[in-house]
Motif scaffolding. Sequence first.
Motif, PDB file in Angstrom:
ATOM      1  N   ILE A  78      -8.863  -5.961  10.416  1.00 32.48           N
ATOM      2  CA  ILE A  78      -9.600  -6.132   9.166  1.00 32.48           C
ATOM      3  C   ILE A  78      -8.577  -6.214   8.041  1.00 32.48           C
ATOM      4  N   LYS A  79      -7.608  -5.324   8.080  1.00 30.51           N
ATOM      5  CA  LYS A  79      -6.470  -5.372   7.168  1.00 30.51           C
ATOM      6  C   LYS A  79      -5.250  -5.852   7.947  1.00 30.51           C
ATOM      7  N   ARG A  80      -4.402  -6.611   7.295  1.00 34.04           N
ATOM      8  CA  ARG A  80      -3.187  -7.105   7.938  1.00 34.04           C
ATOM      9  C   ARG A  80      -1.945  -6.385   7.439  1.00 34.04           C
ATOM     10  N   HIS A  81      -2.067  -5.724   6.289  1.00 36.92           N
ATOM     11  CA  HIS A  81      -0.917  -5.057   5.692  1.00 36.92           C
ATOM     12  C   HIS A  81      -1.377  -3.741   5.089  1.00 36.92           C
ATOM     13  N   GLY A  82      -0.459  -2.790   5.002  1.00 41.37           N
ATOM     14  CA  GLY A  82      -0.772  -1.505   4.412  1.00 41.37           C
ATOM     15  C   GLY A  82      -0.822  -1.563   2.892  1.00 41.37           C
ATOM     16  N   ASN A  83      -1.416  -0.533   2.298  1.00 41.54           N
ATOM     17  CA  ASN A  83      -1.528  -0.467   0.836  1.00 41.54           C
ATOM     18  C   ASN A  83      -0.161  -0.504   0.161  1.00 41.54           C
ATOM     19  N   ASP A  84       0.792   0.249   0.706  1.00 42.50           N
ATOM     20  CA  ASP A  84       2.112   0.340   0.073  1.00 42.50           C
ATOM     21  C   ASP A  84       2.852  -0.996   0.130  1.00 42.50           C
ATOM     22  N   GLU A  85       2.729  -1.699   1.257  1.00 39.47           N
ATOM     23  CA  GLU A  85       3.396  -3.003   1.386  1.00 39.47           C
ATOM     24  C   GLU A  85       2.830  -4.005   0.389  1.00 39.47           C
ATOM     25  N   LEU A  86       1.509  -4.033   0.228  1.00 41.55           N
ATOM     26  CA  LEU A  86       0.889  -4.966  -0.704  1.00 41.55           C
ATOM     27  C   LEU A  86       1.231  -4.607  -2.147  1.00 41.55           C
ATOM     28  N   ARG A  87       1.265  -3.319  -2.446  1.00 42.57           N
ATOM     29  CA  ARG A  87       1.619  -2.888  -3.798  1.00 42.57           C
ATOM     30  C   ARG A  87       3.043  -3.316  -4.138  1.00 42.57           C
ATOM     31  N   GLN A  88       3.967  -3.155  -3.176  1.00 43.34           N
ATOM     32  CA  GLN A  88       5.348  -3.564  -3.404  1.00 43.34           C
ATOM     33  C   GLN A  88       5.449  -5.076  -3.599  1.00 43.34           C
ATOM     34  N   ARG A  89       4.678  -5.834  -2.834  1.00 37.66           N
ATOM     35  CA  ARG A  89       4.681  -7.282  -2.973  1.00 37.66           C
ATOM     36  C   ARG A  89       4.216  -7.686  -4.363  1.00 37.66           C
ATOM     37  N   PHE A  90       3.199  -7.011  -4.875  1.00 36.04           N
ATOM     38  CA  PHE A  90       2.685  -7.304  -6.217  1.00 36.04           C
ATOM     39  C   PHE A  90       3.740  -7.005  -7.278  1.00 36.04           C
ATOM     40  N   VAL A  91       4.406  -5.872  -7.156  1.00 36.69           N
ATOM     41  CA  VAL A  91       5.443  -5.509  -8.125  1.00 36.69           C
ATOM     42  C   VAL A  91       6.556  -6.553  -8.121  1.00 36.69           C
ATOM     43  N   ASP A  92       6.993  -6.941  -6.947  1.00 36.21           N
ATOM     44  CA  ASP A  92       8.091  -7.903  -6.844  1.00 36.21           C
ATOM     45  C   ASP A  92       7.725  -9.253  -7.462  1.00 36.21           C
ATOM     46  N   LEU A  93       6.462  -9.632  -7.360  1.00 32.21           N
ATOM     47  CA  LEU A  93       6.015 -10.893  -7.948  1.00 32.21           C
ATOM     48  C   LEU A  93       5.841 -10.797  -9.455  1.00 32.21           C
ATOM     49  N   THR A  94       5.437  -9.633  -9.932  1.00 35.73           N
ATOM     50  CA  THR A  94       5.019  -9.484 -11.326  1.00 35.73           C
ATOM     51  C   THR A  94       6.177  -9.245 -12.280  1.00 35.73           C
ATOM     52  N   VAL A  95       7.190  -8.533 -11.852  1.00 38.11           N
ATOM     53  CA  VAL A  95       8.302  -8.221 -12.759  1.00 38.11           C
ATOM     54  C   VAL A  95       8.938  -9.481 -13.344  1.00 38.11           C
ATOM     55  N   PRO A  96       9.266 -10.507 -12.552  1.00 36.11           N
ATOM     56  CA  PRO A  96       9.833 -11.727 -13.155  1.00 36.11           C
ATOM     57  C   PRO A  96       8.865 -12.429 -14.107  1.00 36.11           C
TER      58      PRO A  96
END
Length: 327
Positions: A226-244
């Motif tokens: 149902i989920k493919r990734h954990g909460n922490d992994e997705l949160r980190q992905r969002f941060v990495d995309l958003t900072v730039p």
Amino acid sequence: MQERVAQGRTDVPLDLEAGFEALLAADERIEPRDWMPEAYRATLIRQIAQHAHSEIIGMQPEGNWLTRAPSLRRKAILLAKVQDEAGHGLYLYSAAETLGVTREELLDALHNGRQRYSSIFNYPTLTWADVGAIGWLVDGAAIVNQIPLTRCSYGPYARAMVRICKEESFHQRQGYESLYTLAHGTPEQHAMAQDAVDRWWWPSLMMFGPPDSASAHTARSTHWKIKRHGNDELRQRFVDLTVPQAEVLGLTLPDPRLAWNAETGHYDCGPIDWSEFEAVLAGNGPCNRQRIARRVSAHEDGAWVRAAAAAYAEKHGHRGEDGREIE
């Protein structure tokens, strides 16, 4: 000899549990006609309902600015976005109904507090810049969280998410463009944009849910795909995309510990105040009571529409393509 069944897809044993696990292992979709564990069904109902409720409740913070948009162009964009959210809720309620739950049951659970919606929608929109911040941060976080759901193991949910994610990309782009305009406007407009980002950044990070170590659902939902990734992994992905993106906007993210880590290849963040998250989930956020009260009021005000539609259907009957009445 053990019997096998093939329905235009990977052969699976007739044994129900083994057949279900075989479909998951083959990375194929579970459909409403398929047998599924009751715990899988219950988990999907909980997750899809929370998602649908979030879309419907999420119309309120931005709808608050429909009559106060600074231009007709902004008003048209915002109106289209709010209408999209209504449509997303309907897609998702329909997906949940394929699991054997009725829409009336889902709405009753929302109105009575037995089912939740995303914590992010319990925060107020104080200025026009909040509309941009929601588009950029909240919808940006939603895209990161929801793209993997297009590969969810449950077919109706995954297919609904394909269209939803396409429309969410429009939401994120309009928010980014709106904030960019403000951030490169007058000093007062820049300050308003910065204030909105300061207030929405941390709630946006909380949107992904608690750390995986504290989540009661992540491990089982991941096993069931149902989920493919954990909460922490997705949160980190969002941060990495958003900072730039923030750097291009010329805005500062309100985390003094935010820094690039060359060893990990990711940005390090400061600690999240999970006590705030728990308080909002418990009903003590800035707008919890207001959001639910307005949702219940709208539902009650629309009772006559539902009654009229039911009376019309009963009077005219349901007819097939050949025009004959269906019993």
